[in-house]
Design an enzyme around this catalytic site. Sequence first.
Site, short mmCIF file in Angstrom:
data_model
loop_
_atom_site.label_atom_id
_atom_site.label_comp_id
_atom_site.label_asym_id
_atom_site.label_seq_id
_atom_site.Cartn_x
_atom_site.Cartn_y
_atom_site.Cartn_z
N ASP A 145 -3.84 92.00 -66.43
CA ASP A 145 -2.91 91.03 -67.03
C ASP A 145 -2.96 91.08 -68.50
OD1 ASP A 145 -2.34 90.68 -64.42
OD2 ASP A 145 -1.43 88.59 -64.66
N ARG A 191 -12.17 76.28 -66.44
CA ARG A 191 -11.14 76.66 -67.38
C ARG A 191 -11.57 75.66 -68.61
NH1 ARG A 191 -11.01 81.09 -65.31
NH2 ARG A 191 -9.41 81.76 -63.93
N ASP A 247 -3.92 77.33 -63.67
CA ASP A 247 -4.68 77.63 -64.76
C ASP A 247 -4.14 77.35 -66.24
OD1 ASP A 247 -6.92 77.87 -63.49
OD2 ASP A 247 -6.97 80.37 -63.37
N SER A 276 -5.97 89.20 -56.52
CA SER A 276 -6.50 88.77 -57.49
C SER A 276 -7.82 88.25 -57.36
CB SER A 276 -5.73 87.62 -58.35
OG SER A 276 -6.26 86.98 -59.24
#
Length: 404
Positions: free
Chosen positions: A17, A96, A125, A181
Site C-alpha cells: 500500500d 499508532r 487506524d 495483511s
Amino acid sequence: MAQPKGTVVLAYSGGLDTSCILVWLKEQGYDVIAYLANIGQKEDFEAARKKALALGAKKVYIEDISREFVEEFIWPAVQANALYEDRYLLGTALARPCIARKLVEITQREGAQYVAHGATGKGNDQVRFELTCYALCPNIKVVAPWRLPEFYQRFPGRRELMDYAKKHGIPVPVTPQTPWSMDENLMHISYEAGILENPKVIDHGRLAGVAATGLRASRVPVKVTNAGDGATRCSALELFVYLNDIAGKHGVGRIDIVENRFVGMKSRGIYETPAGTILYHAHLDIEAFTMDREVRKIKQGLALKFSELVYNGFWHSPECEFLRQCIGRSQEAVVGTVRLSVFKGQVYILGRESPRSLYNEELVSMNVQGDYEPADATGFININSLRSAGSRRDPSQGGEKAPS
C-alpha cells in the site's frame, strides 16, 4: 504533469500500500518525505530506505521509537490491565499514537504542510493516526488516499495495486496467492484480511514447551529472571524483548477473535501478544495482592474506559490523559515479585510476594484465630440479609402496611 502541491510526510512501511501510495502522491504533485518507524518489527530498514529513495522520496527518516513505545505506551496499558472487549491487548492501538507522534514531529521539523498514511477507509487506524495528528498539531492537513474517490476507484482491490506496482517497477512482498495483511510491532503481530475475512477459516497455531520466570515490578515491570538459567533483564526494552522470546516459543498470547471496530463493523483478527500476555497476568496478580478492594473496583471501571479510548484512537484526548493520571496514581503500592510459568500457550501464576502486601496470613488462616472474632460474623450476616429479606416480604402478612 500535476501542479506542485507542497511537501507531504508519508507514514511508510515499505509494503504494497504505502509503496504504491508514495508513487501515487508524486503523480499528484507532492514532494514526498518517507517516515518509517522502527517499533520492534523484523525488517531490513536499510533496504526499505533504498526502496523509498528509488521510488522517488526526496528524503527518508527511519526512527527507532521502540524504547518510548514500551515505556510511554505499553507500560500505562499494563498498569491499566487494558483489555478491549475482554480479549484484545491493544497491540496496534497502542502503536499508532506512538508512530503518529513522531510523524507530526518530522512534519514540523521539515516545515511540511501535509501528512499521509496508508490506512484504509474501513479500519480503525485512520482514526488513530489522524486524531493523534490533529491533537498534536490542529492545523495539520491529512492526505488519506484510501478515502479519496480518485484513488479507491482506481484501486478497488489488491490486484489493481499489484498491477500498478508492476507497471511502476515497485517491488512488493505480497502476491495474489497470499494477500492477507500483517502488522508487527514489539507488542504483537496481527493478521487480518484476505482469506481471514471468512470467520470460518481455521488458522492453526503451534503450541509447545514450558518455562518458569520471576518478574519483579514497582509500578511498572523492572526486572525479569529466568528460573532455569538465571538470565536477567532489567531495562524496559530488553525485558520486553526477552519476554516476547520466551513466551513466543511456548505459544503464549495467540488469539483468534471477532471484534467491533470503532467505525461500526465487526472484523476478524488473529493476534500474537506473548510478552503482553505474561505482563497482563503478572500485573493482575500483584495488583490484587497489594491494592485495596474498593480502590480496585473503581480502577477496574477506569481500565474499561481506558481500553475503549485507546482502541478508538483517543490516546491524546483530555479524558484519556486524565485516566492515565488516575491509573498511575493507583499503582503506588503495586510493588512486588510474581513467579510464573508458561506451558502450552498458558500462563500459570506460581506465587507472589510484596513489601506492600495486604494479605494477612494469620488473619486468613483456618488454623489460627488471630485478631478476628468469628462471632462478629453473625451480626455482619444479619445486617446484610435485611435487604434481601425485605425485598421478599409480603406486606399483607404483617410487619408493613399494604399499599392502598
